[in-house]
Design an enzyme around this catalytic site. Structure first.
Site, mmCIF file in Angstrom:
data_model
loop_
_atom_site.group_PDB
_atom_site.id
_atom_site.type_symbol
_atom_site.label_atom_id
_atom_site.label_comp_id
_atom_site.label_asym_id
_atom_site.label_seq_id
_atom_site.Cartn_x
_atom_site.Cartn_y
_atom_site.Cartn_z
ATOM 1 N N SER A 46 -8.317 -7.091 -33.595
ATOM 2 C CA SER A 46 -8.660 -8.520 -33.652
ATOM 3 C C SER A 46 -8.959 -9.055 -35.046
ATOM 4 O O SER A 46 -8.777 -10.243 -35.303
ATOM 5 C CB SER A 46 -9.851 -8.796 -32.728
ATOM 6 N N LYS A 82 -9.294 -15.755 -34.389
ATOM 7 C CA LYS A 82 -9.987 -17.006 -34.029
ATOM 8 C C LYS A 82 -9.209 -18.263 -34.413
ATOM 9 O O LYS A 82 -9.302 -19.290 -33.761
ATOM 10 C CB LYS A 82 -11.376 -17.042 -34.654
ATOM 11 N N GLU A 94 -20.515 -24.718 -33.250
ATOM 12 C CA GLU A 94 -21.710 -23.940 -33.536
ATOM 13 C C GLU A 94 -21.240 -22.545 -33.894
ATOM 14 O O GLU A 94 -20.148 -22.126 -33.492
ATOM 15 C CB GLU A 94 -22.645 -23.925 -32.334
#
Ligand SMILES: *Cc1c(COP(=O)(O)O)cnc(C)c1O
Length: 390
Positions: A376, A88, A110
């Site tokens: 990931s 991310k 958010e």
């Protein structure tokens, strides 16, 4: 690579379905994101931070014992070794640099499980920018460690107290905030979802994953193309990054793995392409899990990062056009794959990545195939769930 048309469409999916009041904000971004991200000063800053802060390039690791188990050649792209433990941050760094170029002083986001909130709070601390993270009241209770991380990083976490008090309500609050602060605020979206240009912008920032894979694979095998690339899909950003430079290479089979939750027929699932229908969610047209009259269905997955009722428009297009194969793994299957990788390779994966790992069971690979799997994230955040299932 696959770019959307100028209105943000990949085939029939994408676009920008947003309230009138948000047009100036999204328009500013749309008019500038390519110019900024192509400038040499941006490129220099981005690549230096990816190298010295995130720790890129992440290794492409030949998993010998796992390969033996499946009688093929499996390489793991180690996004779990990125700073903060997942892919991310590639995107949040890119977006925070765009925000700076646009003269924004305030960052909002958010978050559901808190992973994107932590990645955003991290880059805001790095850049000295104010950071506000909206989070459902219920999620704040459920995800205390990530709330503590964000606060420690200097972010303000604001509870969303309306509706189901979860991600959807946090998203509404963030949009309201953005409408009220059009000049000084940038909204960082955490996956290849949202109105154009977000899906394209996020895919470009994550595309560093497949750029590195090509180079590393060439060094390891003499060829830059694998036979298969496998990634899990929540919104689809790690998959978009892992697929990006292979999309036009028709010989490379792309495999996307969604979360089946308790099973496709259980009513508790998050396998959007299998259960969804075309619709608009969070500003773009894609597949959405919804009732016949368009009410979004509550998704379920054991992994917070895949617990999402939609999928990015790029993936909707890859699915519809048949360019990528979509499959799913249940909660139980993902858990078994996580334990398998831990024992065979000494790597404890994130539960999200474990869904991608389960695809190894479903495929029949040849001995000479070269399979790249995007790992990931790391599993530390999922330890409580793993402990329960030991
Ligand atoms: C958030 C997350 C995902 C899912 O997001 P995508 O946008 O689909 O990549 C997958 N893996 C990990 C480790 C995550 O934190």
């Amino acid at each position: 690579m696959l770019h959307p048309d100028k209105h943000g469409y990949y085939g029939e999916f994408g676009g920008a379905f947003i309230p009138e009041m948000l047009h100036p904000n999204v328009e500013e971004l749309r008019n500038n994101y390519l110019k900024i991200s192509r400038s040499s000063s941006f490129k220099k800053q981005f690549s230096q931070l990816l190298k010295n802060y995130v720790g890129r390039p992440t290794p492409l690791y030949y998993a010998k014992r796992l390969s033996k188990q499946y009688n093929t050649n499996i390489y793991l792209k180690r996004e779990d070794l990125c700073h903060t433990g997942a892919h991310k941050i590639n995107n949040t760094i890119g977006q925070v640099l765009v925000a700076q170029q646009l003269g924004k002083k305030r960052i909002i986001a958010e978050t559901g499980a808190g992973q994107h909130g932590v990645a955003t709070a991290t880059v805001c601390a790095l850049m000295g920018l104010e950071c506000i993270v909206y989070m459902g009241e219920k999620d704040i209770e459920r995800q205390a460690p990530n709330v503590a991380r964000m606060q420690m990083l200097g972010a303000t976490v604001i509870p969303a107290t309306s509706g189901s008090k979860t991600l959807k309500d946090a998203t509404n609050e963030a949009i309201r905030d953005w409408i009220n602060h059009p000049d000084d605020t940038h909204y960082i979206i955490g996956s290849v979802v949202g109105p154009h240009p977000y899906p394209d912008m996020v895919a470009r920032f994550q595309s560093v994953i497949s750029k590195e894979i090509k180079k590393q694979l060439k060094l390891a095998t003499g060829k830059e193309l694998p036979t298969h690339v496998i990634a899990c899909v929540g919104g689809g950003s790690n998959a978009a990054g892992a697929f990006y430079h292979f999309i036009k290479e028709k010989k490379v089979q792309l495999i996307a793995v969604e979360a089946a939750g308790c099973g496709l027929d259980s009513g508790r699932s998050a396998a959007t392409t299998q259960l969804g229908t075309p619709g608009v969610l969070h500003g773009s047209k894609s597949f959405v899990m919804q009732t016949k009259d368009g009410q979004v269905t509550e998704p379920h997955s054991i992994s917070a990062g895949l617990d999402y009722p939609g999928i990015g428009p790029l993936h909707a297009h890859l699915y519809k056009s048949g360019r990528a194969v979509f499959m799913s793994a249940t909660d139980e299957e993902a858990l078994s794959a996580a334990f398998e990788l831990s024992k065979l390779e000494g790597i404890i994966p994130a539960l999200e990545s474990a869904h991608a790992l389960f695809a190894l069971h479903k495929m029949a690979f040849k001995k000479n195939d070269v399979v790249v799997l995007c790992l990931s994230g790391r599993g530390d955040k999922d330890l409580a769930t793993y402990i329960k299932s030991i």
